[in-house]
Design a protein around this motif. Structure first.
Motif, short mmCIF file in Angstrom:
data_model
loop_
_atom_site.label_atom_id
_atom_site.label_comp_id
_atom_site.label_asym_id
_atom_site.label_seq_id
_atom_site.Cartn_x
_atom_site.Cartn_y
_atom_site.Cartn_z
N GLU A 228 -22.03 -3.34 -28.32
CA GLU A 228 -22.86 -3.75 -29.07
C GLU A 228 -22.49 -3.50 -30.35
OE1 GLU A 228 -27.09 -1.53 -29.01
OE2 GLU A 228 -26.85 -3.62 -28.38
N PHE A 229 -22.27 -4.30 -31.61
CA PHE A 229 -21.73 -3.94 -33.05
C PHE A 229 -20.82 -2.87 -33.06
CE2 PHE A 229 -26.03 -5.60 -33.60
CZ PHE A 229 -25.90 -6.23 -34.68
N ARG A 230 -19.74 -3.10 -32.14
CA ARG A 230 -18.58 -2.13 -32.11
C ARG A 230 -17.72 -2.70 -33.41
NH1 ARG A 230 -15.49 0.89 -29.00
NH2 ARG A 230 -13.23 1.00 -29.32
N VAL B 249 -22.50 -12.17 -28.51
CA VAL B 249 -22.73 -12.32 -30.07
C VAL B 249 -23.33 -10.84 -30.54
CG1 VAL B 249 -23.99 -13.53 -31.71
CG2 VAL B 249 -23.36 -14.83 -29.70
N THR B 250 -23.78 -10.20 -29.83
CA THR B 250 -24.31 -8.88 -30.50
C THR B 250 -23.36 -7.83 -30.40
OG1 THR B 250 -26.53 -9.40 -29.53
CG2 THR B 250 -25.97 -6.98 -30.17
N ALA B 251 -22.21 -7.91 -29.64
CA ALA B 251 -21.12 -7.24 -29.53
C ALA B 251 -20.16 -7.33 -30.73
CB ALA B 251 -20.34 -7.43 -28.34
N LEU B 252 -19.92 -8.57 -31.19
CA LEU B 252 -19.28 -9.12 -32.35
C LEU B 252 -20.08 -8.79 -33.74
CD1 LEU B 252 -17.67 -12.09 -30.80
CD2 LEU B 252 -16.63 -10.11 -31.08
N GLY B 253 -21.12 -8.22 -33.72
CA GLY B 253 -21.84 -8.02 -34.79
C GLY B 253 -21.24 -7.29 -36.08
N ASN B 254 -20.36 -6.63 -35.86
CA ASN B 254 -19.61 -5.65 -36.82
C ASN B 254 -18.40 -6.31 -37.21
OD1 ASN B 254 -20.12 -3.78 -38.79
ND2 ASN B 254 -20.34 -2.14 -37.07
N VAL B 255 -17.72 -7.32 -36.74
CA VAL B 255 -16.52 -7.74 -37.08
C VAL B 255 -16.14 -8.18 -38.52
CG1 VAL B 255 -15.89 -8.46 -34.85
CG2 VAL B 255 -16.88 -9.97 -36.43
N ASP B 256 -15.08 -8.07 -39.00
CA ASP B 256 -14.92 -8.39 -40.55
C ASP B 256 -14.09 -9.63 -40.72
OD1 ASP B 256 -16.45 -5.95 -41.50
OD2 ASP B 256 -14.68 -4.58 -41.21
N ASP B 257 -13.58 -10.40 -39.66
CA ASP B 257 -12.83 -11.23 -39.81
C ASP B 257 -13.57 -12.67 -40.16
OD1 ASP B 257 -11.43 -13.82 -38.33
OD2 ASP B 257 -9.98 -12.37 -39.15
N ARG B 258 -13.19 -13.31 -41.08
CA ARG B 258 -13.85 -14.44 -41.82
C ARG B 258 -13.92 -15.52 -40.64
NH1 ARG B 258 -13.96 -17.65 -47.41
NH2 ARG B 258 -15.54 -19.15 -46.87
N GLU B 259 -12.75 -15.83 -40.17
CA GLU B 259 -12.60 -16.86 -38.95
C GLU B 259 -13.86 -16.75 -38.02
OE1 GLU B 259 -9.40 -19.32 -36.30
OE2 GLU B 259 -8.75 -17.63 -37.55
N LEU B 260 -13.92 -15.37 -37.53
CA LEU B 260 -14.71 -14.88 -36.30
C LEU B 260 -16.22 -14.98 -36.54
CD1 LEU B 260 -13.01 -11.98 -34.85
CD2 LEU B 260 -13.15 -14.10 -33.80
N VAL B 261 -16.26 -14.62 -37.96
CA VAL B 261 -17.88 -14.67 -38.51
C VAL B 261 -18.21 -16.06 -38.72
CG1 VAL B 261 -19.24 -14.11 -40.33
CG2 VAL B 261 -17.93 -12.53 -39.62
N GLU B 262 -17.49 -17.11 -38.97
CA GLU B 262 -17.80 -18.20 -39.20
C GLU B 262 -18.23 -19.02 -37.80
OE1 GLU B 262 -14.84 -20.04 -41.64
OE2 GLU B 262 -15.79 -19.48 -43.39
#
Length: 482
Positions: free
Chosen positions: A192-194, A222-235
């Motif tokens: 989570e939030f890696r 979804v919680t695991a991806l809470g720290n990604v910086d890629d715009r496509e992934l965030v959107e």
């Protein structure tokens, strides 16, 4: 008790022995040079070189010892430096080859090589990766799982695996193919939030979130991806704000809104759409535990409060939650003054003014001049009710209290049962007049018989209060005439 004492004794002993062993290990090259100098009894060049080397080695040790950072940094660089310096002096200064010279050179050469090897192995991440694989295997073999799978993140095995995944997430990713749902949820909870993902790993987690049928699995992904910086992934993650499961929507809110400083422009339209969707009105405000909303996000939410329908209501609730947290964590006089100004401004959207009134009332930040303004009939009835309650909370008699009572009579006569019930609740709590409200009980349903009876009683109270007020005015006028 004995076990606790023995553990404390071991901790104290370890605290004492660790610096002592560190000091002895670093002084060993100087001791070798000193013994080699004493063994050379002659006064030739070799003896002078060894004594010079011993003094130089002692000086370097002293400089390393007095440096505070030395005791907080790893031992490896200091050991390699000291041992190789001592080896060089021994090689240059020793001209007679005896057993001690060979022994000293061997120690001074082998120790830094071993230390350097261990340091290289540690920096390669191999020990951490091996530990992560062992913890992952232990997690996969676990049989006893909590009934609430969302609580898997608090398991000791999950916490240990999360700490061991600093180098690579591959051991946890391997568990995502496990047959048991509990193991997959625990593996995602360990990530989570890696922050650091290798190529393709974050995309794999996103695919799991999109394809999983179980809400708990989608929420964990979804919680695991809470720290990604890629715009496509965030959107793409923002689409989970519309997930049918409230658990997933909550996880997506937490994963997206904690960093609005960098992400707001990416998720702005998704947030607006979820706030405007009447299907999710019962979710209330969008709250999170990360950083406070940025000024850009606050300005957008304030503008949305002027819209119609569900969007304005949920935007106001979200702003109220934001300011409530801001005033709790770091109170700011300028912020309070700005909120008061918005509350007093009649051009502020009514739904946001009402939320502001509740917010400032909870923090007791509504001053007397503002209360007097809110009693004016041009303000919404809910704000007038809030102002009346704040004034009546003060038992002191005065013109403000009289004005507040007159406001309550006006509100009691309004053809709105919801306002009538709120007015009756205030009258019973602040004035001690029994209007049929249950003590400590919530307001009755609007269309119930109890609500109709309470509405009749509060209107009767208003008419009686008007009659009493008229009699008091007549008596005052007669006294003045006499």
């Amino acid at each position: 008790m004995r076990r606790i004492l023995s553990m404390r004794t071991k901790e104290r002993l370890g605290t004492f022995l660790s610096p002592l062993l560190r000091l002895s290990f670093m002084l060993l090259p100087t001791i070798f040079l000193l013994i080699a100098s004493l063994r050379h009894t002659g006064l030739g060049t070799a003896n002078v070189m060894l004594w010079i080397g011993t003094g130089f080695q002692a000086s370097v040790c002293f400089l390393i010892f007095i440096c505070h950072r030395t005791w907080r940094q790893p031992l490896g660089p200091s050991v390699v430096t000291l041992y190789l310096i001592a080896l060089a002096w021994l090689w240059l200064g020793s001209q007679t080859e005896d057993w001690f010279t060979h022994f000293s050179k061997a120690i001074l050469l082998v120790v830094p090589l071993v230390v350097f090897g261990f340091q290289t192995l540690h920096e390669s991440g191999a020990p951490a990766l091996r530990r992560a694989h062992l913890l992952a295997d232990r997690l996969a073999a676990r049989k006893d799982w909590p009934s609430d799978l969302a609580a898997c993140r608090t398991l000791p095995e999950v916490k240990a695996l999360r700490a061991a995944l600093g180098y690579d997430a591959a051991p946890a990713l391997a568990l995502l193919q496990h047959a048991r749902l509990e193991v997959r949820v625990a593996a995602l909870a360990a990530m989570e939030f890696r922050k650091d993902w290798r190529i393709g790993q974050a995309e794999l987690i996103l695919q799991i979130a999109q394809r999983a049928e179980q809400p708990v699995l989608r929420a964990a992904a979804v919680t695991a991806l809470g720290n990604v910086d890629d715009r496509e992934l965030v959107e793409t993650m923002a689409q989970f704000l519309h997930d049918p499961s409230q658990e997933v929507r909550r996880a997506a809110t937490e994963a997206l809104l904690w960093d609005t400083e960098h992400r707001w422009s990416w998720i702005r339209f998704a947030v607006r759409r979820i706030l405007a969707d009447p299907l999710f009105f019962s979710d209330g405000p969008l709250t999170h535990d990360g950083q406070l909303l940025t000024n850009e996000a606050v300005n957008d939410l304030t503008a949305w409060c002027a819209e119609k329908g569900v969007l304005s209501a949920r935007a106001a609730l979200t702003l109220g939650a934001h300011y409530s947290r801001a005033l709790s964590e770091r109170p700011d006089v300028l912020m309070v003054e700005a909120l008061r100004t918005q509350l007093a401004d009649p051009h502020t959207p009514a739904v946001w003014r009402l939320e502001l009134g509740r917010l400032l009332q909870n923090f007791q930040e509504i001053d007397q001049p503002l209360l007097e303004k809110l009693l004016d009939p041009s303000n919404p009835a809910s704000l007038r009710l809030i102002a009346s309650e704040n004034i009546l909370a003060d038992k002191a008699e005065g013109p403000n209290r009289t004005h507040a009572l007159a406001t309550l009579r006006d509100l009691a006569r309004l053809p709105n049962r919801e306002i009538a019930l709120a007015t009756a609740d205030l009258i019973q709590r602040r004035l001690g007049i029994d209007l049929g409200m249950g003590l400590g009980q919530p307001l009755p349903p609007i269309h119930s018989r109890q609500a109709a009876e309470i509405t009749r009683r509060v209107m009767h109270w208003a008419s009686q209060s008007d009659a009493v007020a008229d009699e008091e005015k007549e008596m005052e006028n007669s006294k003045m005439l006499s």
